[in-house]
Design a protein around this motif. Structure first.
Motif, short mmCIF file in Angstrom:
data_model
loop_
_atom_site.label_atom_id
_atom_site.label_comp_id
_atom_site.label_asym_id
_atom_site.label_seq_id
_atom_site.Cartn_x
_atom_site.Cartn_y
_atom_site.Cartn_z
N VAL A 1 38.92 108.51 -47.54
CA VAL A 1 37.75 108.64 -48.40
C VAL A 1 36.94 109.85 -47.94
O VAL A 1 36.61 109.98 -46.77
N ASP A 2 36.63 110.72 -48.89
CA ASP A 2 35.83 111.92 -48.62
C ASP A 2 34.51 111.77 -49.39
O ASP A 2 34.45 112.02 -50.60
N ALA A 3 33.47 111.33 -48.68
CA ALA A 3 32.18 111.09 -49.32
C ALA A 3 31.54 112.39 -49.80
O ALA A 3 30.86 112.41 -50.83
N ASP A 4 31.76 113.49 -49.07
CA ASP A 4 31.17 114.77 -49.48
C ASP A 4 31.73 115.23 -50.82
O ASP A 4 31.00 115.69 -51.69
N GLU A 5 33.04 115.11 -50.98
CA GLU A 5 33.69 115.53 -52.23
C GLU A 5 33.73 114.41 -53.27
O GLU A 5 34.14 114.62 -54.40
N GLN A 6 33.34 113.20 -52.88
CA GLN A 6 33.37 112.01 -53.72
C GLN A 6 34.76 111.83 -54.33
O GLN A 6 34.93 111.70 -55.54
N GLU A 7 35.75 111.82 -53.43
CA GLU A 7 37.13 111.61 -53.85
C GLU A 7 37.88 110.86 -52.77
O GLU A 7 37.41 110.73 -51.64
N VAL A 8 39.04 110.37 -53.15
CA VAL A 8 39.90 109.63 -52.25
C VAL A 8 41.28 110.29 -52.29
O VAL A 8 41.74 110.68 -53.36
N GLU A 9 41.90 110.41 -51.13
CA GLU A 9 43.26 110.95 -51.07
C GLU A 9 44.19 109.90 -50.47
O GLU A 9 43.85 109.25 -49.48
N LEU A 10 45.35 109.72 -51.08
CA LEU A 10 46.40 108.89 -50.51
C LEU A 10 47.25 109.79 -49.62
O LEU A 10 47.52 110.93 -49.99
N ALA A 11 47.68 109.28 -48.47
CA ALA A 11 48.39 110.13 -47.52
C ALA A 11 49.44 109.35 -46.74
O ALA A 11 49.35 108.12 -46.61
N HIS A 12 50.42 110.10 -46.23
CA HIS A 12 51.45 109.59 -45.33
C HIS A 12 52.21 108.40 -45.91
O HIS A 12 52.61 107.50 -45.18
N GLU B 1 44.37 101.37 -56.76
CA GLU B 1 43.39 100.34 -57.13
C GLU B 1 42.33 100.20 -56.03
O GLU B 1 41.14 100.10 -56.32
N GLN B 2 42.76 100.20 -54.78
CA GLN B 2 41.81 100.11 -53.67
C GLN B 2 40.93 101.35 -53.62
O GLN B 2 39.72 101.25 -53.42
N ALA B 3 41.54 102.51 -53.78
CA ALA B 3 40.79 103.77 -53.71
C ALA B 3 39.70 103.83 -54.77
O ALA B 3 38.59 104.33 -54.52
N ARG B 4 39.98 103.33 -55.95
CA ARG B 4 39.03 103.39 -57.06
C ARG B 4 37.79 102.54 -56.82
O ARG B 4 36.79 102.69 -57.52
N ARG B 5 37.83 101.69 -55.83
CA ARG B 5 36.62 100.95 -55.47
C ARG B 5 35.58 101.89 -54.86
O ARG B 5 34.40 101.56 -54.79
N HIS B 6 36.03 103.05 -54.39
CA HIS B 6 35.14 104.01 -53.75
C HIS B 6 34.74 105.13 -54.71
O HIS B 6 33.57 105.37 -54.92
N MET C 1 37.99 109.66 -58.47
CA MET C 1 38.93 110.75 -58.23
C MET C 1 39.89 110.37 -57.12
O MET C 1 39.48 110.19 -55.97
N VAL C 2 41.17 110.22 -57.45
CA VAL C 2 42.21 109.88 -56.47
C VAL C 2 43.27 110.97 -56.53
O VAL C 2 43.83 111.25 -57.59
N ALA C 3 43.54 111.57 -55.38
CA ALA C 3 44.51 112.66 -55.30
C ALA C 3 45.52 112.39 -54.20
O ALA C 3 45.34 111.49 -53.37
N LEU C 4 46.58 113.15 -54.21
CA LEU C 4 47.53 113.16 -53.12
C LEU C 4 48.22 114.51 -53.09
O LEU C 4 48.17 115.27 -54.05
N ARG C 5 48.82 114.82 -51.96
CA ARG C 5 49.59 116.05 -51.80
C ARG C 5 51.00 115.66 -51.38
O ARG C 5 51.19 114.68 -50.66
N VAL C 6 51.96 116.45 -51.82
CA VAL C 6 53.35 116.16 -51.51
C VAL C 6 54.10 117.48 -51.35
O VAL C 6 53.79 118.47 -52.02
N HIS C 7 55.05 117.50 -50.43
CA HIS C 7 55.86 118.70 -50.23
C HIS C 7 56.62 119.00 -51.52
O HIS C 7 57.15 118.10 -52.17
N SER C 8 56.68 120.27 -51.90
CA SER C 8 57.30 120.65 -53.17
C SER C 8 58.78 120.29 -53.25
O SER C 8 59.32 120.13 -54.35
#
Length: 200
Positions: free
Chosen positions: A111-122, A144-149, A152-159
């Motif tokens: 959870v990134d409070a400054d950017e007001q977003e959540v990232e899924l990782a690993h 679903e859990q992230a949206r409680r915060h 904006m839910v994002a993720l990064r993945v190797h191309s």
């Protein structure tokens, strides 16, 4: 990189309720008060729960060779200490998908409070359990859990991680614009594919 703020520990029954709500009537009936969700056709039960350090070695073992580890987390190798360090970060909420006998998948919510977003990782699924739907179920549960915060839910993945990209698309993620991707990749170790979740 993004500055991450600590994430409070959610109640597991709230997560279970979210998972159950996404299932069909029969799955909800099978889950009952236990909060367990039937993910396997053979009747085995799986559930999402907070990560426990005793599973760090198991999760680290899924990394495989150096190329597979790079696709997963941009590191050439992963040890139990690596996984413990990820999960112990005050900015990270780590989860596993498991039944009584085995851990099937692992993932984190940042959870990134400054950017007001959540990232899924690993996010990773036990190689012996891939193709069973665990990856998609894990992603859906974490969204679903992230949206409680924040919405904006994002993720990064190797191309080169085509299997993961397909899984994320199946769970409702879409690739961001080229301009956003360029901006978000500044300072990253590799040029990731960045995806955000479509709002329901």
């Amino acid at each position: 990189g993004h500055h991450l703020e600590p994430l409070g520990r959610p109640l597991l029954h709230d997560i279970h309720a979210l998972i159950i709500a996404r299932g069909n009537t029969a799955a909800r009936a099978r889950a009952g008060a236990s909060g367990r969700f039937d993910l396997w056709d053979d009747g085995a039960m799986a559930e999402i729960e907070l990560f426990d350090r005793r599973w760090a070695g198991t999760v680290a073992g899924w990394a495989g060779d150096a190329d597979a580890a790079m696709l997963w987390c941009s590191l050439p190798s992963v040890t139990s200490e690596t996984v413990e360090a990820w999960a112990d970060s005050p900015s990270v909420e780590a989860y596993v998908l498991r039944d009584a006998e085995r851990v099937a998948a692992y993932g984190e919510v940042w959870v990134d409070a400054d950017e007001q977003e959540v990232e899924l990782a690993h996010l990773i699924v036990d190689p012996s359990q891939r193709g069973s739907g665990f990856g998609t179920q894990l992603v859906v549960s974490l969204v679903e859990q992230a949206r409680r915060h924040y919405p904006m839910v994002a993720l990064r993945v190797h191309s080169r991680n085509d299997i993961a990209i397909r899984c994320y698309r199946a769970a409702g993620f879409e690739r961001v614009s080229a301009a956003e991707e360029t901006a978000w990749n500044r300072g990253q170790p590799v040029d990731y594919v960045w995806m955000t979740h479509r709002r329901a």
